[in-house]
Design a protein around this motif. Sequence first.
Motif, PDB file in Angstrom:
ATOM      1  N   VAL A 286     -13.357 -22.290  58.404  1.00  0.00           N
ATOM      2  CA  VAL A 286     -14.678 -22.771  57.985  1.00  0.00           C
ATOM      3  C   VAL A 286     -15.723 -21.980  58.769  1.00  0.00           C
ATOM      4  O   VAL A 286     -15.993 -22.283  59.938  1.00  0.00           O
ATOM      5  CB  VAL A 286     -14.842 -24.281  58.245  1.00  0.00           C
ATOM      6  N   PRO A 287     -16.313 -20.940  58.162  1.00  0.00           N
ATOM      7  CA  PRO A 287     -17.265 -20.104  58.886  1.00  0.00           C
ATOM      8  C   PRO A 287     -18.676 -20.699  58.852  1.00  0.00           C
ATOM      9  O   PRO A 287     -19.123 -21.217  57.822  1.00  0.00           O
ATOM     10  CB  PRO A 287     -17.217 -18.794  58.109  1.00  0.00           C
ATOM     11  N   LEU A 288     -19.383 -20.617  59.968  1.00  0.00           N
ATOM     12  CA  LEU A 288     -20.721 -21.165  60.073  1.00  0.00           C
ATOM     13  C   LEU A 288     -21.723 -20.054  60.347  1.00  0.00           C
ATOM     14  O   LEU A 288     -21.550 -19.257  61.278  1.00  0.00           O
ATOM     15  CB  LEU A 288     -20.793 -22.198  61.202  1.00  0.00           C
ATOM     16  N   ASP A 289     -22.771 -20.010  59.543  1.00  0.00           N
ATOM     17  CA  ASP A 289     -23.888 -19.080  59.739  1.00  0.00           C
ATOM     18  C   ASP A 289     -25.079 -19.893  60.218  1.00  0.00           C
ATOM     19  O   ASP A 289     -25.676 -20.659  59.455  1.00  0.00           O
ATOM     20  CB  ASP A 289     -24.207 -18.371  58.426  1.00  0.00           C
ATOM     21  N   LEU A 290     -25.432 -19.721  61.490  1.00  0.00           N
ATOM     22  CA  LEU A 290     -26.478 -20.534  62.108  1.00  0.00           C
ATOM     23  C   LEU A 290     -27.812 -19.809  62.170  1.00  0.00           C
ATOM     24  O   LEU A 290     -28.694 -20.171  62.946  1.00  0.00           O
ATOM     25  CB  LEU A 290     -26.036 -20.933  63.516  1.00  0.00           C
ATOM     26  N   THR A 291     -27.988 -18.793  61.309  1.00  0.00           N
ATOM     27  CA  THR A 291     -29.219 -17.999  61.321  1.00  0.00           C
ATOM     28  C   THR A 291     -30.457 -18.868  61.134  1.00  0.00           C
ATOM     29  O   THR A 291     -31.486 -18.660  61.787  1.00  0.00           O
ATOM     30  CB  THR A 291     -29.165 -16.926  60.210  1.00  0.00           C
ATOM     31  N   GLY A 308     -16.128 -33.578  72.924  1.00  0.00           N
ATOM     32  CA  GLY A 308     -14.692 -33.512  72.706  1.00  0.00           C
ATOM     33  C   GLY A 308     -14.221 -32.682  71.541  1.00  0.00           C
ATOM     34  O   GLY A 308     -13.064 -32.808  71.125  1.00  0.00           O
ATOM     35  N   VAL A 309     -15.074 -31.803  71.005  1.00  0.00           N
ATOM     36  CA  VAL A 309     -14.680 -30.941  69.886  1.00  0.00           C
ATOM     37  C   VAL A 309     -14.922 -29.488  70.282  1.00  0.00           C
ATOM     38  O   VAL A 309     -16.017 -29.134  70.726  1.00  0.00           O
ATOM     39  CB  VAL A 309     -15.473 -31.278  68.601  1.00  0.00           C
ATOM     40  N   LEU A 310     -13.915 -28.640  70.106  1.00  0.00           N
ATOM     41  CA  LEU A 310     -14.024 -27.228  70.472  1.00  0.00           C
ATOM     42  C   LEU A 310     -14.253 -26.376  69.228  1.00  0.00           C
ATOM     43  O   LEU A 310     -13.545 -26.507  68.225  1.00  0.00           O
ATOM     44  CB  LEU A 310     -12.755 -26.769  71.186  1.00  0.00           C
ATOM     45  N   VAL A 311     -15.255 -25.508  69.308  1.00  0.00           N
ATOM     46  CA  VAL A 311     -15.676 -24.638  68.216  1.00  0.00           C
ATOM     47  C   VAL A 311     -15.623 -23.197  68.708  1.00  0.00           C
ATOM     48  O   VAL A 311     -15.960 -22.908  69.858  1.00  0.00           O
ATOM     49  CB  VAL A 311     -17.108 -24.986  67.768  1.00  0.00           C
ATOM     50  N   SER A 312     -15.215 -22.276  67.851  1.00  0.00           N
ATOM     51  CA  SER A 312     -15.148 -20.864  68.219  1.00  0.00           C
ATOM     52  C   SER A 312     -16.495 -20.186  67.989  1.00  0.00           C
ATOM     53  O   SER A 312     -17.113 -20.335  66.935  1.00  0.00           O
ATOM     54  CB  SER A 312     -14.075 -20.150  67.393  1.00  0.00           C
ATOM     55  N   VAL A 313     -16.953 -19.435  68.983  1.00  0.00           N
ATOM     56  CA  VAL A 313     -18.184 -18.652  68.879  1.00  0.00           C
ATOM     57  C   VAL A 313     -17.810 -17.210  68.564  1.00  0.00           C
ATOM     58  O   VAL A 313     -17.123 -16.549  69.348  1.00  0.00           O
ATOM     59  CB  VAL A 313     -18.994 -18.722  70.187  1.00  0.00           C
ATOM     60  N   LEU A 314     -18.271 -16.696  67.425  1.00  0.00           N
ATOM     61  CA  LEU A 314     -17.950 -15.328  67.011  1.00  0.00           C
ATOM     62  C   LEU A 314     -19.122 -14.378  67.192  1.00  0.00           C
ATOM     63  O   LEU A 314     -18.967 -13.162  67.100  1.00  0.00           O
ATOM     64  CB  LEU A 314     -17.509 -15.304  65.547  1.00  0.00           C
ATOM     65  N   GLY A 315     -20.299 -14.917  67.422  1.00  0.00           N
ATOM     66  CA  GLY A 315     -21.494 -14.111  67.599  1.00  0.00           C
ATOM     67  C   GLY A 315     -22.655 -15.020  67.946  1.00  0.00           C
ATOM     68  O   GLY A 315     -22.516 -16.250  67.952  1.00  0.00           O
ATOM     69  N   PRO A 316     -23.828 -14.470  68.229  1.00  0.00           N
ATOM     70  CA  PRO A 316     -24.978 -15.297  68.625  1.00  0.00           C
ATOM     71  C   PRO A 316     -25.301 -16.409  67.634  1.00  0.00           C
ATOM     72  O   PRO A 316     -25.679 -17.515  68.032  1.00  0.00           O
ATOM     73  CB  PRO A 316     -26.117 -14.285  68.725  1.00  0.00           C
ATOM     74  N   ARG A 317     -25.163 -16.125  66.349  1.00  0.00           N
ATOM     75  CA  ARG A 317     -25.480 -17.114  65.319  1.00  0.00           C
ATOM     76  C   ARG A 317     -24.301 -17.348  64.375  1.00  0.00           C
ATOM     77  O   ARG A 317     -24.492 -17.808  63.245  1.00  0.00           O
ATOM     78  CB  ARG A 317     -26.701 -16.656  64.506  1.00  0.00           C
ATOM     79  N   THR A 318     -23.114 -17.028  64.840  1.00  0.00           N
ATOM     80  CA  THR A 318     -21.919 -17.172  64.012  1.00  0.00           C
ATOM     81  C   THR A 318     -20.876 -17.987  64.752  1.00  0.00           C
ATOM     82  O   THR A 318     -20.545 -17.696  65.911  1.00  0.00           O
ATOM     83  CB  THR A 318     -21.324 -15.796  63.664  1.00  0.00           C
ATOM     84  N   ALA A 319     -20.363 -19.025  64.094  1.00  0.00           N
ATOM     85  CA  ALA A 319     -19.319 -19.869  64.678  1.00  0.00           C
ATOM     86  C   ALA A 319     -18.239 -20.113  63.622  1.00  0.00           C
ATOM     87  O   ALA A 319     -18.399 -19.753  62.449  1.00  0.00           O
ATOM     88  CB  ALA A 319     -19.899 -21.189  65.176  1.00  0.00           C
ATOM     89  N   ARG A 320     -17.151 -20.739  64.056  1.00  0.00           N
ATOM     90  CA  ARG A 320     -16.026 -20.935  63.137  1.00  0.00           C
ATOM     91  C   ARG A 320     -15.246 -22.175  63.535  1.00  0.00           C
ATOM     92  O   ARG A 320     -15.081 -22.476  64.714  1.00  0.00           O
ATOM     93  CB  ARG A 320     -15.107 -19.707  63.183  1.00  0.00           C
ATOM     94  N   LEU A 321     -14.778 -22.873  62.513  1.00  0.00           N
ATOM     95  CA  LEU A 321     -13.873 -24.001  62.683  1.00  0.00           C
ATOM     96  C   LEU A 321     -12.555 -23.633  62.014  1.00  0.00           C
ATOM     97  O   LEU A 321     -12.550 -23.047  60.919  1.00  0.00           O
ATOM     98  CB  LEU A 321     -14.438 -25.264  62.029  1.00  0.00           C
ATOM     99  N   VAL A 322     -11.440 -23.965  62.650  1.00  0.00           N
ATOM    100  CA  VAL A 322     -10.129 -23.633  62.096  1.00  0.00           C
ATOM    101  C   VAL A 322      -9.236 -24.865  62.162  1.00  0.00           C
ATOM    102  O   VAL A 322      -9.050 -25.447  63.236  1.00  0.00           O
ATOM    103  CB  VAL A 322      -9.461 -22.480  62.870  1.00  0.00           C
TER     104      VAL A 322
END
Length: 345
Positions: A286-291, A308-322
Amino acid sequence: MTVADAFVDLRSDTVTRPTPGMREAMAGADVGDDVYGEDPTVNALEAEVAALFGHEAALFAPSGSMANQIALQLVVPPGNELLCDADAHVVTYEIGAAAAYGGISSRTWPAVGADVDPDAVAAMIRPDGYWAVPTRAIAVEQTHNRGGGGVIPLATLRELRRIADDAQVALHCDGARIWHAHVADGVPLADYGALFDTLSVCLSKGLGAPVGSLVVGSADKIERARFLRKRMGGGMRQAGILAAAGRYALAHHVERLADDHAKAARLAEAIAPFGVLATTVRTNLVPLDLTKAPMDAHALAAAARAEGVLVSVLGPRTARLVTHLGVDDAGIDRAVEVLTRVLRG
Protein backbone atom coordinates in the motif's frame (compact mmCIF):
# COMPACT_ATOMS: atom_id res chain seq x y z
CA MET A 1 9.74 -8.85 23.82
CA THR A 2 10.52 -8.49 20.10
CA VAL A 3 9.41 -5.79 17.68
CA ALA A 4 6.94 -8.26 16.20
CA ASP A 5 5.38 -8.77 19.62
CA ALA A 6 5.20 -5.09 20.55
CA PHE A 7 4.06 -3.52 17.26
CA VAL A 8 1.85 -4.04 14.25
CA ASP A 9 4.76 -4.15 11.82
CA LEU A 10 3.78 -2.97 8.33
CA ARG A 11 7.27 -1.98 7.22
CA SER A 12 7.91 -4.98 4.98
CA ASP A 13 7.01 -8.61 4.37
CA THR A 14 10.64 -9.43 5.17
CA VAL A 15 9.92 -9.11 8.90
CA THR A 16 7.96 -12.35 9.10
CA ARG A 17 9.20 -15.08 11.42
CA PRO A 18 9.11 -18.83 10.68
CA THR A 19 5.83 -20.45 11.66
CA PRO A 20 5.84 -23.46 14.01
CA GLY A 21 5.35 -25.83 11.09
CA MET A 22 8.22 -24.21 9.20
CA ARG A 23 10.51 -24.47 12.24
CA GLU A 24 9.65 -28.16 12.54
CA ALA A 25 10.50 -28.71 8.87
CA MET A 26 13.81 -26.91 9.34
CA ALA A 27 14.72 -28.93 12.43
CA GLY A 28 14.12 -32.20 10.63
CA ALA A 29 15.80 -31.32 7.35
CA ASP A 30 18.09 -33.83 5.68
CA VAL A 31 21.34 -31.95 4.94
CA GLY A 32 24.71 -32.25 3.21
CA ASP A 33 27.41 -29.95 1.82
CA ASP A 34 25.76 -27.83 -0.85
CA VAL A 35 29.04 -26.53 -2.28
CA TYR A 36 29.66 -30.14 -3.29
CA GLY A 37 26.06 -30.36 -4.52
CA GLU A 38 25.33 -32.90 -1.78
CA ASP A 39 22.53 -31.30 0.21
CA PRO A 40 19.40 -33.31 -0.67
CA THR A 41 16.96 -30.69 0.63
CA VAL A 42 18.60 -27.89 -1.36
CA ASN A 43 18.62 -30.10 -4.45
CA ALA A 44 14.93 -30.87 -3.98
CA LEU A 45 14.07 -27.18 -3.56
CA GLU A 46 15.99 -26.24 -6.69
CA ALA A 47 14.31 -28.96 -8.75
CA GLU A 48 10.88 -28.01 -7.43
CA VAL A 49 11.24 -24.31 -8.22
CA ALA A 50 12.69 -24.98 -11.67
CA ALA A 51 9.71 -27.22 -12.45
CA LEU A 52 7.21 -24.65 -11.21
CA PHE A 53 8.52 -22.14 -13.75
CA GLY A 54 9.06 -24.66 -16.53
CA HIS A 55 12.84 -24.24 -16.61
CA GLU A 56 15.60 -26.82 -16.53
CA ALA A 57 17.34 -25.78 -13.34
CA ALA A 58 17.53 -23.40 -10.39
CA LEU A 59 20.13 -22.33 -7.83
CA PHE A 60 19.52 -21.49 -4.17
CA ALA A 61 21.15 -18.21 -3.10
CA PRO A 62 21.29 -16.42 0.26
CA SER A 63 19.50 -13.26 -0.90
CA GLY A 64 17.36 -11.73 -3.61
CA SER A 65 20.03 -9.19 -4.45
CA MET A 66 22.60 -11.93 -5.01
CA ALA A 67 20.14 -13.93 -7.10
CA ASN A 68 19.41 -10.88 -9.26
CA GLN A 69 23.06 -10.05 -9.72
CA ILE A 70 23.98 -13.61 -10.63
CA ALA A 71 21.16 -13.64 -13.19
CA LEU A 72 22.24 -10.33 -14.71
CA GLN A 73 25.82 -11.58 -15.10
CA LEU A 74 24.45 -14.61 -16.93
CA VAL A 75 22.84 -12.47 -19.62
CA VAL A 76 24.94 -9.27 -19.78
CA PRO A 77 28.71 -9.53 -20.37
CA PRO A 78 30.98 -6.94 -18.74
CA GLY A 79 30.94 -3.59 -20.54
CA ASN A 80 27.51 -4.25 -22.06
CA GLU A 81 24.12 -2.79 -21.22
CA LEU A 82 21.05 -3.64 -19.18
CA LEU A 83 17.76 -1.77 -19.67
CA CYS A 84 15.32 -1.43 -16.78
CA ASP A 85 13.07 1.17 -15.19
CA ALA A 86 14.44 3.92 -12.97
CA ASP A 87 12.79 2.51 -9.85
CA ALA A 88 13.82 -1.10 -10.45
CA HIS A 89 15.21 -2.94 -7.43
CA VAL A 90 18.30 -3.98 -9.41
CA VAL A 91 19.41 -0.34 -9.78
CA THR A 92 17.80 1.19 -6.67
CA TYR A 93 18.37 -1.19 -3.76
CA GLU A 94 21.35 -3.33 -4.77
CA ILE A 95 24.11 -0.80 -4.05
CA GLY A 96 25.45 -0.56 -7.61
CA ALA A 97 26.17 -4.29 -7.71
CA ALA A 98 25.58 -4.64 -11.46
CA ALA A 99 28.45 -2.26 -12.14
CA ALA A 100 30.63 -3.29 -9.21
CA TYR A 101 30.43 -7.06 -9.68
CA GLY A 102 29.37 -7.54 -13.28
CA GLY A 103 30.87 -4.52 -15.04
CA ILE A 104 27.37 -3.92 -16.38
CA SER A 105 26.26 -0.56 -17.73
CA SER A 106 22.62 0.23 -16.84
CA ARG A 107 20.26 2.58 -18.64
CA THR A 108 16.73 3.25 -17.43
CA TRP A 109 13.35 4.30 -18.71
CA PRO A 110 11.25 6.67 -16.55
CA ALA A 111 9.76 5.07 -13.45
CA VAL A 112 6.24 3.91 -14.27
CA GLY A 113 5.92 0.91 -11.98
CA ALA A 114 4.00 -1.89 -13.62
CA ASP A 115 2.73 0.35 -16.45
CA VAL A 116 5.54 -0.54 -18.84
CA ASP A 117 5.31 0.73 -22.44
CA PRO A 118 6.89 -1.97 -24.65
CA ASP A 119 7.30 0.43 -27.58
CA ALA A 120 9.28 2.84 -25.42
CA VAL A 121 11.51 0.00 -24.26
CA ALA A 122 12.03 -1.21 -27.83
CA ALA A 123 13.12 2.28 -28.88
CA MET A 124 15.89 2.25 -26.27
CA ILE A 125 17.61 -0.92 -27.46
CA ARG A 126 21.05 -0.26 -28.92
CA PRO A 127 22.43 -2.80 -31.40
CA ASP A 128 26.08 -3.73 -31.86
CA GLY A 129 28.26 -1.20 -33.62
CA TYR A 130 28.27 2.59 -33.87
CA TRP A 131 30.72 2.75 -30.92
CA ALA A 132 27.77 2.61 -28.54
CA VAL A 133 27.34 0.26 -25.58
CA PRO A 134 25.18 -2.59 -26.95
CA THR A 135 22.04 -3.65 -25.11
CA ARG A 136 22.15 -7.29 -24.00
CA ALA A 137 19.16 -7.62 -21.69
CA ILE A 138 15.94 -6.05 -20.43
CA ALA A 139 14.90 -6.48 -16.79
CA VAL A 140 11.41 -6.13 -15.35
CA GLU A 141 10.10 -6.48 -11.81
CA GLN A 142 7.05 -8.58 -10.96
CA THR A 143 5.40 -7.41 -8.77
CA HIS A 144 6.93 -3.94 -8.74
CA ASN A 145 8.13 -2.85 -5.32
CA ARG A 146 8.39 0.94 -5.71
CA GLY A 147 5.46 0.71 -8.11
CA GLY A 148 3.21 -0.17 -5.18
CA GLY A 149 3.05 -3.91 -5.76
CA GLY A 150 1.69 -3.40 -9.26
CA VAL A 151 1.36 -6.42 -11.54
CA ILE A 152 2.71 -6.16 -15.09
CA PRO A 153 -0.01 -7.59 -17.37
CA LEU A 154 0.76 -10.86 -19.10
CA ALA A 155 0.11 -9.23 -22.50
CA THR A 156 2.78 -6.61 -21.78
CA LEU A 157 5.30 -9.26 -20.82
CA ARG A 158 4.55 -11.23 -23.97
CA GLU A 159 5.16 -8.13 -26.06
CA LEU A 160 8.46 -7.53 -24.27
CA ARG A 161 9.42 -11.14 -25.03
CA ARG A 162 8.70 -10.54 -28.72
CA ILE A 163 10.77 -7.35 -28.66
CA ALA A 164 13.65 -9.11 -26.93
CA ASP A 165 13.58 -11.95 -29.45
CA ASP A 166 13.53 -9.54 -32.40
CA ALA A 167 16.50 -7.64 -30.96
CA GLN A 168 18.28 -10.84 -29.86
CA VAL A 169 18.57 -9.67 -26.27
CA ALA A 170 17.67 -11.48 -23.05
CA LEU A 171 14.71 -10.82 -20.75
CA HIS A 172 15.20 -11.10 -16.99
CA CYS A 173 12.51 -11.04 -14.31
CA ASP A 174 13.18 -9.83 -10.80
CA GLY A 175 10.41 -12.00 -9.45
CA ALA A 176 10.89 -11.37 -5.75
CA ARG A 177 7.12 -11.16 -5.37
CA ILE A 178 6.06 -13.04 -8.50
CA TRP A 179 4.03 -15.33 -6.23
CA HIS A 180 1.78 -12.33 -5.50
CA ALA A 181 1.28 -11.71 -9.22
CA HIS A 182 0.43 -15.38 -9.70
CA VAL A 183 -2.23 -15.23 -6.99
CA ALA A 184 -3.59 -11.80 -7.97
CA ASP A 185 -4.01 -12.48 -11.70
CA GLY A 186 -4.22 -16.28 -11.74
CA VAL A 187 -1.36 -16.56 -14.26
CA PRO A 188 0.36 -19.96 -13.92
CA LEU A 189 3.98 -19.73 -12.79
CA ALA A 190 5.02 -21.76 -15.83
CA ASP A 191 3.45 -19.14 -18.11
CA TYR A 192 5.61 -16.50 -16.47
CA GLY A 193 8.64 -18.73 -16.64
CA ALA A 194 8.22 -19.31 -20.38
CA LEU A 195 8.72 -15.61 -21.04
CA PHE A 196 12.08 -15.12 -19.36
CA ASP A 197 15.65 -16.25 -19.96
CA THR A 198 16.37 -15.87 -16.25
CA LEU A 199 14.31 -15.21 -13.14
CA SER A 200 15.06 -14.54 -9.50
CA VAL A 201 12.34 -15.60 -7.06
CA CYS A 202 12.32 -14.86 -3.33
CA LEU A 203 11.24 -17.05 -0.43
CA SER A 204 11.80 -14.58 2.41
CA LYS A 205 9.18 -11.96 1.58
CA GLY A 206 5.53 -12.90 1.28
CA LEU A 207 6.24 -16.61 1.60
CA GLY A 208 7.67 -16.14 5.07
CA ALA A 209 10.89 -18.14 4.90
CA PRO A 210 13.73 -16.69 7.01
CA VAL A 211 16.19 -16.39 4.11
CA GLY A 212 16.76 -17.33 0.50
CA SER A 213 16.06 -16.75 -3.17
CA LEU A 214 16.63 -18.77 -6.33
CA VAL A 215 18.02 -18.09 -9.77
CA VAL A 216 16.00 -19.92 -12.42
CA GLY A 217 17.13 -20.67 -15.97
CA SER A 218 18.54 -23.23 -18.35
CA ALA A 219 20.89 -25.97 -17.17
CA ASP A 220 23.96 -24.35 -18.72
CA LYS A 221 23.12 -20.98 -17.19
CA ILE A 222 22.66 -22.47 -13.74
CA GLU A 223 25.97 -24.32 -14.03
CA ARG A 224 27.60 -20.92 -14.63
CA ALA A 225 25.46 -19.41 -11.85
CA ARG A 226 26.93 -21.86 -9.34
CA PHE A 227 30.40 -20.53 -10.16
CA LEU A 228 29.24 -16.91 -9.84
CA ARG A 229 27.54 -17.62 -6.51
CA LYS A 230 30.81 -19.01 -5.13
CA ARG A 231 32.75 -16.02 -6.44
CA MET A 232 30.34 -13.66 -4.68
CA GLY A 233 30.63 -15.51 -1.37
CA GLY A 234 27.29 -17.25 -1.61
CA GLY A 235 28.40 -20.86 -1.41
CA MET A 236 26.70 -22.49 1.58
CA ARG A 237 27.35 -25.77 3.34
CA GLN A 238 24.48 -27.54 5.19
CA ALA A 239 21.94 -25.14 3.69
CA GLY A 240 19.15 -27.71 3.73
CA ILE A 241 17.96 -26.26 7.03
CA LEU A 242 17.18 -23.05 5.12
CA ALA A 243 15.95 -24.82 2.00
CA ALA A 244 13.48 -26.80 4.13
CA ALA A 245 11.88 -23.51 5.15
CA GLY A 246 11.54 -22.61 1.48
CA ARG A 247 9.96 -25.94 0.61
CA TYR A 248 7.50 -25.56 3.48
CA ALA A 249 6.67 -22.04 2.28
CA LEU A 250 5.94 -23.26 -1.23
CA ALA A 251 3.65 -25.96 0.11
CA HIS A 252 1.75 -23.83 2.63
CA HIS A 253 2.16 -20.09 2.00
CA VAL A 254 1.50 -19.36 -1.67
CA GLU A 255 -2.28 -19.49 -1.89
CA ARG A 256 -2.63 -17.71 1.47
CA LEU A 257 -1.14 -14.59 -0.17
CA ALA A 258 -4.73 -13.80 -1.15
CA ASP A 259 -5.34 -13.09 2.55
CA ASP A 260 -2.55 -10.51 2.53
CA HIS A 261 -4.03 -8.91 -0.58
CA ALA A 262 -7.40 -8.64 1.13
CA LYS A 263 -5.81 -7.05 4.21
CA ALA A 264 -3.97 -4.55 2.04
CA ALA A 265 -7.25 -3.67 0.32
CA ARG A 266 -8.80 -3.00 3.74
CA LEU A 267 -5.97 -0.64 4.61
CA ALA A 268 -6.26 1.11 1.26
CA GLU A 269 -10.00 1.56 1.62
CA ALA A 270 -9.57 3.06 5.09
CA ILE A 271 -6.96 5.64 4.09
CA ALA A 272 -8.29 6.46 0.61
CA PRO A 273 -10.44 9.35 1.88
CA PHE A 274 -7.27 11.15 3.00
CA GLY A 275 -5.96 11.42 -0.56
CA VAL A 276 -2.61 9.79 0.11
CA LEU A 277 -2.88 6.54 -1.87
CA ALA A 278 -0.21 6.64 -4.57
CA THR A 279 -1.81 4.02 -6.83
CA THR A 280 -4.45 1.32 -6.97
CA VAL A 281 -3.62 -1.48 -4.56
CA ARG A 282 -3.38 -4.84 -6.31
CA THR A 283 -1.37 -7.02 -3.97
CA ASN A 284 0.12 -6.64 -0.47
CA LEU A 285 1.80 -3.24 -0.84
CA VAL A 286 0.00 0.00 0.00
CA PRO A 287 2.04 2.98 -1.24
CA LEU A 288 1.45 6.42 0.28
CA ASP A 289 2.14 9.74 -1.47
CA LEU A 290 2.22 12.44 1.20
CA THR A 291 3.00 15.33 -1.18
CA LYS A 292 -0.25 17.09 -0.35
CA ALA A 293 -0.58 15.79 3.21
CA PRO A 294 -0.01 18.01 6.25
CA MET A 295 2.86 15.76 7.43
CA ASP A 296 5.84 14.17 5.75
CA ALA A 297 6.75 10.49 5.79
CA HIS A 298 9.03 10.68 8.82
CA ALA A 299 6.37 12.49 10.84
CA LEU A 300 3.74 9.93 9.85
CA ALA A 301 6.03 7.04 10.79
CA ALA A 302 6.93 8.62 14.13
CA ALA A 303 3.29 9.33 15.02
CA ALA A 304 2.21 5.81 14.03
CA ARG A 305 5.10 4.20 15.91
CA ALA A 306 4.13 6.09 19.07
CA GLU A 307 0.82 4.23 18.88
CA GLY A 308 2.26 0.82 18.06
CA VAL A 309 2.19 0.71 14.25
CA LEU A 310 5.36 0.59 12.13
CA VAL A 311 5.39 2.20 8.67
CA SER A 312 8.19 2.13 6.09
CA VAL A 313 9.66 5.47 4.98
CA LEU A 314 10.81 5.37 1.34
CA GLY A 315 11.43 9.08 0.85
CA PRO A 316 10.64 12.51 2.34
CA ARG A 317 7.02 12.32 1.19
CA THR A 318 6.75 8.63 0.35
CA ALA A 319 5.74 5.85 2.75
CA ARG A 320 4.54 2.27 2.44
CA LEU A 321 2.44 -0.27 4.27
CA VAL A 322 2.99 -3.99 3.67
CA THR A 323 0.73 -6.82 4.79
CA HIS A 324 2.11 -10.29 5.47
CA LEU A 325 1.53 -13.47 7.43
CA GLY A 326 2.78 -11.81 10.60
CA VAL A 327 -0.17 -9.39 10.71
CA ASP A 328 -3.59 -10.83 11.52
CA ASP A 329 -7.04 -9.23 11.26
CA ALA A 330 -6.73 -7.70 14.72
CA GLY A 331 -3.48 -6.09 13.65
CA ILE A 332 -5.14 -4.61 10.59
CA ASP A 333 -7.95 -3.28 12.77
CA ARG A 334 -5.38 -1.61 15.00
CA ALA A 335 -3.47 -0.19 12.03
CA VAL A 336 -6.65 1.25 10.53
CA GLU A 337 -7.55 2.88 13.85
CA VAL A 338 -4.10 4.42 14.31
CA LEU A 339 -3.42 5.50 10.74
CA THR A 340 -6.80 7.12 10.20
CA ARG A 341 -6.38 9.05 13.45
CA VAL A 342 -2.84 10.15 12.55
CA LEU A 343 -3.79 11.18 9.03
CA ARG A 344 -6.79 13.06 10.32
CA GLY A 345 -4.41 15.06 12.49
